[in-house]
Design a protein around this motif. Structure first.
Motif, PDB file in Angstrom:
ATOM      1  N   ILE A  64      30.073 150.636  32.823  1.00 36.50           N
ATOM      2  CA  ILE A  64      29.749 149.877  31.613  1.00 36.50           C
ATOM      3  C   ILE A  64      30.556 148.578  31.576  1.00 36.50           C
ATOM      4  CG2 ILE A  64      29.562 149.971  29.108  1.00 36.50           C
ATOM      5  CD1 ILE A  64      28.032 152.255  30.521  1.00 36.50           C
ATOM      6  N   ALA A  65      29.869 147.461  31.720  1.00 32.53           N
ATOM      7  CA  ALA A  65      30.509 146.142  31.684  1.00 32.53           C
ATOM      8  C   ALA A  65      30.574 145.638  30.247  1.00 32.53           C
ATOM      9  CB  ALA A  65      29.728 145.158  32.544  1.00 32.53           C
ATOM     10  N   MET A  66      31.680 145.003  29.915  1.00 36.06           N
ATOM     11  CA  MET A  66      31.855 144.455  28.567  1.00 36.06           C
ATOM     12  C   MET A  66      31.097 143.150  28.368  1.00 36.06           C
ATOM     13  SD  MET A  66      33.706 146.543  26.798  1.00 36.06           S
ATOM     14  CE  MET A  66      33.363 148.069  27.660  1.00 36.06           C
ATOM     15  N   LEU A  89      25.331 147.024  30.439  1.00 37.25           N
ATOM     16  CA  LEU A  89      26.133 146.206  29.513  1.00 37.25           C
ATOM     17  C   LEU A  89      26.441 147.036  28.267  1.00 37.25           C
ATOM     18  CD1 LEU A  89      24.480 142.673  29.461  1.00 37.25           C
ATOM     19  CD2 LEU A  89      26.871 143.177  29.972  1.00 37.25           C
ATOM     20  N   MET A  90      27.684 146.990  27.806  1.00 38.88           N
ATOM     21  CA  MET A  90      28.101 147.782  26.646  1.00 38.88           C
ATOM     22  C   MET A  90      27.222 147.531  25.435  1.00 38.88           C
ATOM     23  SD  MET A  90      30.516 149.969  25.471  1.00 38.88           S
ATOM     24  CE  MET A  90      29.039 150.827  25.009  1.00 38.88           C
ATOM     25  N   ARG A  91      26.938 146.284  25.162  1.00 38.48           N
ATOM     26  CA  ARG A  91      26.203 145.988  23.930  1.00 38.48           C
ATOM     27  C   ARG A  91      24.698 146.208  24.053  1.00 38.48           C
ATOM     28  NH1 ARG A  91      28.614 141.247  20.311  1.00 38.48           N
ATOM     29  NH2 ARG A  91      27.466 142.409  18.732  1.00 38.48           N
ATOM     30  N   ASP A  92      24.241 146.730  25.171  1.00 39.80           N
ATOM     31  CA  ASP A  92      22.850 147.189  25.226  1.00 39.80           C
ATOM     32  C   ASP A  92      22.649 148.342  24.249  1.00 39.80           C
ATOM     33  OD1 ASP A  92      22.121 145.305  27.071  1.00 39.80           O
ATOM     34  OD2 ASP A  92      22.070 146.685  28.779  1.00 39.80           O
ATOM     35  N   PHE A  93      23.761 148.923  23.795  1.00 43.91           N
ATOM     36  CA  PHE A  93      23.709 150.032  22.833  1.00 43.91           C
ATOM     37  C   PHE A  93      24.124 149.611  21.431  1.00 43.91           C
ATOM     38  CE2 PHE A  93      24.128 151.930  26.986  1.00 43.91           C
ATOM     39  CZ  PHE A  93      23.140 152.904  26.933  1.00 43.91           C
ATOM     40  N   ASP A  94      24.349 148.328  21.198  1.00 40.22           N
ATOM     41  CA  ASP A  94      24.812 147.851  19.892  1.00 40.22           C
ATOM     42  C   ASP A  94      23.618 147.533  18.990  1.00 40.22           C
ATOM     43  OD1 ASP A  94      25.969 146.678  17.679  1.00 40.22           O
ATOM     44  OD2 ASP A  94      27.123 145.204  18.819  1.00 40.22           O
ATOM     45  N   ASP A 151      27.391 139.912  24.665  1.00 41.42           N
ATOM     46  CA  ASP A 151      28.673 140.247  25.280  1.00 41.42           C
ATOM     47  C   ASP A 151      29.632 140.789  24.231  1.00 41.42           C
ATOM     48  OD1 ASP A 151      27.779 139.277  27.710  1.00 41.42           O
ATOM     49  OD2 ASP A 151      28.872 137.377  27.560  1.00 41.42           O
ATOM     50  N   VAL A 152      30.520 141.686  24.651  1.00 44.59           N
ATOM     51  CA  VAL A 152      31.659 142.056  23.805  1.00 44.59           C
ATOM     52  C   VAL A 152      32.645 140.908  23.978  1.00 44.59           C
ATOM     53  CG1 VAL A 152      33.537 143.687  23.410  1.00 44.59           C
ATOM     54  CG2 VAL A 152      31.306 144.539  24.180  1.00 44.59           C
ATOM     55  N   PRO A 153      32.984 140.194  22.895  1.00 50.18           N
ATOM     56  CA  PRO A 153      33.866 139.033  23.043  1.00 50.18           C
ATOM     57  C   PRO A 153      35.270 139.450  23.485  1.00 50.18           C
ATOM     58  CG  PRO A 153      33.491 139.509  20.723  1.00 50.18           C
ATOM     59  CD  PRO A 153      32.608 140.430  21.505  1.00 50.18           C
ATOM     60  N   ASP A 154      35.893 138.602  24.277  1.00 52.19           N
ATOM     61  CA  ASP A 154      37.260 138.861  24.728  1.00 52.19           C
ATOM     62  C   ASP A 154      38.220 138.401  23.638  1.00 52.19           C
ATOM     63  OD1 ASP A 154      39.689 139.119  25.991  1.00 52.19           O
ATOM     64  OD2 ASP A 154      39.059 138.111  27.833  1.00 52.19           O
ATOM     65  N   ILE A 184      32.630 146.572  17.119  1.00 50.65           N
ATOM     66  CA  ILE A 184      31.517 146.476  18.077  1.00 50.65           C
ATOM     67  C   ILE A 184      31.509 147.702  18.991  1.00 50.65           C
ATOM     68  CG2 ILE A 184      30.720 145.244  20.158  1.00 50.65           C
ATOM     69  CD1 ILE A 184      31.675 142.632  18.737  1.00 50.65           C
ATOM     70  N   LEU A 185      32.669 148.025  19.541  1.00 54.78           N
ATOM     71  CA  LEU A 185      32.761 149.165  20.456  1.00 54.78           C
ATOM     72  C   LEU A 185      32.462 150.478  19.751  1.00 54.78           C
ATOM     73  CD1 LEU A 185      35.905 148.165  22.548  1.00 54.78           C
ATOM     74  CD2 LEU A 185      33.503 148.091  23.278  1.00 54.78           C
ATOM     75  N   ASP A 186      32.974 150.643  18.548  1.00 53.93           N
ATOM     76  CA  ASP A 186      32.784 151.893  17.811  1.00 53.93           C
ATOM     77  C   ASP A 186      31.299 152.186  17.594  1.00 53.93           C
ATOM     78  OD1 ASP A 186      33.914 154.186  16.402  1.00 53.93           O
ATOM     79  OD2 ASP A 186      33.242 153.193  14.565  1.00 53.93           O
ATOM     80  N   ARG A 187      30.563 151.196  17.113  1.00 53.96           N
ATOM     81  CA  ARG A 187      29.135 151.450  16.852  1.00 53.96           C
ATOM     82  C   ARG A 187      28.330 151.517  18.149  1.00 53.96           C
ATOM     83  NH1 ARG A 187      29.590 145.998  14.559  1.00 53.96           N
ATOM     84  NH2 ARG A 187      28.548 144.561  15.989  1.00 53.96           N
ATOM     85  N   SER A 188      28.688 150.710  19.151  1.00 51.95           N
ATOM     86  CA  SER A 188      27.985 150.763  20.439  1.00 51.95           C
ATOM     87  C   SER A 188      28.214 152.099  21.128  1.00 51.95           C
ATOM     88  CB  SER A 188      28.462 149.625  21.353  1.00 51.95           C
ATOM     89  OG  SER A 188      28.179 148.365  20.794  1.00 51.95           O
TER      90      SER A 188
END
Length: 156
Positions: free
Chosen positions: A85-87, A108-113, A120-123, A138-142
């Motif tokens: 899973i890429a951020m 991609l992680m946010r394919d599930f957001d 992208d998940v921002p850095d 973002i991560l919690d809901r994704s």
């Protein structure tokens, strides 16, 4: 056991946070015997280091423990893990370059957001505490959606 690897650039902000959040969700749902997560970075900047103190702080704020030392993503990870899973797209491209191919297990992680599908998940590294909180949300809901996907796909 299905194994998931979360990947970002340095492996001190987003990916160890995703690993910790996901492992907590697995523990809460009694799925830690069927699924496990780890994380890595596409760079070698922080090998052997603890996560960024702000990552640890935001995790603690949400009662999430992080047990991680930075490691670098390598080609052999595609053999060891069921899901990579890429951020963000930049790290997705770095992973493809390292592997020499684009395996179907690369996501991609946010394919599930549900609020930012495909983004992208921002850095948060160069920002303040608000950036780390935003990444946590973002991560919690994704990861909720990703876990639902895994439950359905693997009949968990």
């Amino acid at each position: 056991m299905k194994k998931i690897l979360f990947v970002c650039l340095g492996n001190i902000c987003r990916s160890p946070l995703a690993e910790a959040i996901f492992n907590k969700k697995l523990e809460n749902e009694g799925l830690s015997v069927k699924l496990m997560a780890d994380s890595a970075g596409t760079s070698d900047y922080h090998i052997g280091e603890n996560p960024d103190p702000r990552t640890i702080e935001i995790a603690q704020k949400h009662q999430t423990l992080i047990y991680h030392k930075g490691q670098q993503f390598k080609k052999h990870h595609q053999e060891e893990f069921d899901y990579l899973i890429a951020m963000d797209r930049s790290n997705l491209e770095n992973m493809i370059r390292e592997m020499g191919e684009n395996p179907s297990k690369l996501i991609l992680m946010r394919d599930f957001d549900p609020k930012g599908k495909g983004e992208d998940v921002p850095d948060p590294y160069f920002g303040g505490a608000n950036g780390f909180e935003n990444v946590y949300q973002i991560l919690d809901r994704s990861l909720d959606e990703f876990l639902n996907f895994l439950k359905e796909k693997h009949d968990l």
